[in-house]
Design a protein around this motif. Sequence first.
Motif, mmCIF file in Angstrom:
data_model
loop_
_atom_site.group_PDB
_atom_site.id
_atom_site.type_symbol
_atom_site.label_atom_id
_atom_site.label_comp_id
_atom_site.label_asym_id
_atom_site.label_seq_id
_atom_site.Cartn_x
_atom_site.Cartn_y
_atom_site.Cartn_z
ATOM 1 N N LEU A 132 0.855 -1.133 -0.084
ATOM 2 C CA LEU A 132 -0.074 0.038 -0.073
ATOM 3 C C LEU A 132 1.025 1.295 0.004
ATOM 4 C CD1 LEU A 132 -2.857 1.300 -0.020
ATOM 5 C CD2 LEU A 132 -2.811 1.082 2.807
ATOM 6 N N LYS A 133 2.231 1.375 0.781
ATOM 7 C CA LYS A 133 2.998 2.570 0.752
ATOM 8 C C LYS A 133 3.450 2.780 -0.437
ATOM 9 C CE LYS A 133 7.097 4.086 3.152
ATOM 10 N NZ LYS A 133 8.029 3.627 2.274
ATOM 11 N N ILE A 134 3.943 1.722 -1.313
ATOM 12 C CA ILE A 134 4.532 1.859 -2.620
ATOM 13 C C ILE A 134 3.531 2.338 -3.460
ATOM 14 C CG2 ILE A 134 5.297 0.579 -4.552
ATOM 15 C CD1 ILE A 134 6.809 -1.536 -2.667
ATOM 16 N N LEU A 135 2.093 2.042 -3.566
ATOM 17 C CA LEU A 135 1.074 2.161 -4.419
ATOM 18 C C LEU A 135 0.959 3.882 -4.085
ATOM 19 C CD1 LEU A 135 -0.868 -0.778 -4.710
ATOM 20 C CD2 LEU A 135 0.497 -0.205 -6.424
ATOM 21 N N MET A 136 0.581 4.043 -2.909
ATOM 22 C CA MET A 136 0.430 5.748 -2.438
ATOM 23 C C MET A 136 1.404 6.488 -2.696
ATOM 24 S SD MET A 136 -2.001 4.714 0.979
ATOM 25 C CE MET A 136 -2.549 6.661 1.148
ATOM 26 N N GLU A 137 2.681 6.116 -2.445
ATOM 27 C CA GLU A 137 3.717 7.087 -2.910
ATOM 28 C C GLU A 137 3.893 7.231 -4.294
ATOM 29 O OE1 GLU A 137 7.139 5.807 0.602
ATOM 30 O OE2 GLU A 137 7.139 4.675 -1.331
ATOM 31 N N GLN A 138 3.718 6.154 -5.338
ATOM 32 C CA GLN A 138 3.569 6.310 -6.569
ATOM 33 C C GLN A 138 2.080 6.627 -7.282
ATOM 34 O OE1 GLN A 138 6.434 6.286 -8.329
ATOM 35 N NE2 GLN A 138 7.385 6.099 -6.614
ATOM 36 N N ALA A 139 1.311 7.257 -6.408
ATOM 37 C CA ALA A 139 -0.206 7.438 -6.990
ATOM 38 C C ALA A 139 -0.279 7.897 -8.407
ATOM 39 C CB ALA A 139 -0.909 8.423 -5.955
ATOM 40 N N GLY A 140 -1.023 7.397 -9.262
ATOM 41 C CA GLY A 140 -0.982 8.011 -10.498
ATOM 42 C C GLY A 140 -0.214 7.455 -11.507
ATOM 43 N N ARG A 141 0.645 6.579 -11.011
ATOM 44 C CA ARG A 141 1.627 5.569 -11.699
ATOM 45 C C ARG A 141 1.313 4.108 -11.678
ATOM 46 N NH1 ARG A 141 7.260 8.555 -10.389
ATOM 47 N NH2 ARG A 141 6.865 10.716 -10.901
ATOM 48 N N ILE A 142 1.429 3.274 -12.698
ATOM 49 C CA ILE A 142 1.156 1.925 -12.481
ATOM 50 C C ILE A 142 2.502 1.288 -11.808
ATOM 51 C CG2 ILE A 142 0.525 -0.226 -14.065
ATOM 52 C CD1 ILE A 142 -0.726 1.720 -15.898
ATOM 53 N N GLN A 143 2.280 0.247 -11.112
ATOM 54 C CA GLN A 143 3.340 -0.412 -10.740
ATOM 55 C C GLN A 143 3.082 -1.871 -11.028
ATOM 56 O OE1 GLN A 143 6.093 0.728 -8.475
ATOM 57 N NE2 GLN A 143 5.383 2.556 -9.523
ATOM 58 N N SER A 144 4.194 -2.600 -11.787
ATOM 59 C CA SER A 144 3.914 -4.076 -12.231
ATOM 60 C C SER A 144 3.941 -5.093 -11.323
ATOM 61 C CB SER A 144 4.952 -4.225 -13.304
ATOM 62 O OG SER A 144 6.170 -4.288 -12.957
ATOM 63 N N ARG A 145 3.825 -6.166 -11.369
ATOM 64 C CA ARG A 145 3.937 -7.229 -10.353
ATOM 65 C C ARG A 145 5.398 -7.382 -10.112
ATOM 66 N NH1 ARG A 145 2.960 -13.348 -11.455
ATOM 67 N NH2 ARG A 145 4.806 -13.140 -12.518
ATOM 68 N N GLU A 146 6.291 -7.198 -11.095
ATOM 69 C CA GLU A 146 7.761 -7.395 -11.028
ATOM 70 C C GLU A 146 8.286 -6.130 -10.126
ATOM 71 O OE1 GLU A 146 6.101 -7.549 -14.003
ATOM 72 O OE2 GLU A 146 6.473 -9.799 -14.113
ATOM 73 N N GLN A 147 7.881 -5.034 -10.437
ATOM 74 C CA GLN A 147 8.386 -3.891 -9.619
ATOM 75 C C GLN A 147 8.008 -3.936 -8.330
ATOM 76 O OE1 GLN A 147 6.170 -0.786 -12.175
ATOM 77 N NE2 GLN A 147 8.464 0.196 -12.381
ATOM 78 N N LEU A 148 6.612 -4.307 -7.929
ATOM 79 C CA LEU A 148 6.575 -4.678 -6.526
ATOM 80 C C LEU A 148 7.327 -5.546 -5.956
ATOM 81 C CD1 LEU A 148 2.398 -4.312 -6.931
ATOM 82 C CD2 LEU A 148 4.162 -2.576 -5.751
ATOM 83 N N GLU A 149 7.370 -6.877 -6.517
ATOM 84 C CA GLU A 149 8.407 -7.712 -6.107
ATOM 85 C C GLU A 149 9.797 -7.399 -5.604
ATOM 86 O OE1 GLU A 149 7.805 -11.148 -8.673
ATOM 87 O OE2 GLU A 149 6.225 -11.875 -8.050
#
Length: 220
Positions: A158-175
């Motif tokens: 959740l922190k990663i997605l909220m920090e990057q709000a408006g940008r798509i995070q792929s599964r690989e990037q999240l991993e």
Amino acid sequence: MRILLVEDDLQLARGLHQSLRAEGFTANHVNDAKSAWLTVQTNECDMLVLDLGLPDMDGLSLLKKIRQHHIRIPVLILTARDSIEDKIKGLDQGADDYLSKPFDVHELIARLRVIERRLGTAVSSVIKIKEVSLDSASHVVNIADTILDLPRKEFMVLKILMEQAGRIQSREQLESKLYEWGEEVASNAIEVHIHHLRKKLPDGFIKTIRGVGYSVAKGN
């Protein structure tokens, strides 16, 4: 946030690694300059915590090499060299911060948080999007004044997605941001975390872009 800890004192490194993980950082450790240089080149970390007394190369020489190759990764020097001259030299070589040993781990974490905020757009540890508020310092998530208890991995996603709000995070990037070297990762681990988060968050807060990844929309 992926931190590379470059420290040849294994006992200290183990303690720091545990503290960093407890604070929500993804931390990997190497004990020599050669390994650190290879990792930095492959863009596998976001921040460097660098000891100067390394067995194969002085830490300042490694820092100079990193900057000569125009690699802008933030670097916090962690060393027993505590004279003003040493600090000035480290900062002049391109360090972002300098902390002398012995140190308080809470001060180290606070300094890393400051550097982390510089990398993004946030001016504090709190990110608020619509009715969801996340405090990276206290590890608290609030939804309309109700505290949400999240496991560490879900909090980090959740922190990663909220920090990057408006940008798509792929599964690989999240991993890559979520898991450390050698940590076993199930093929559907990210999907499971997202599934659990969606059951706790407002409807539609996390969006799936089919075949690409996940995102959180910007908004106040």
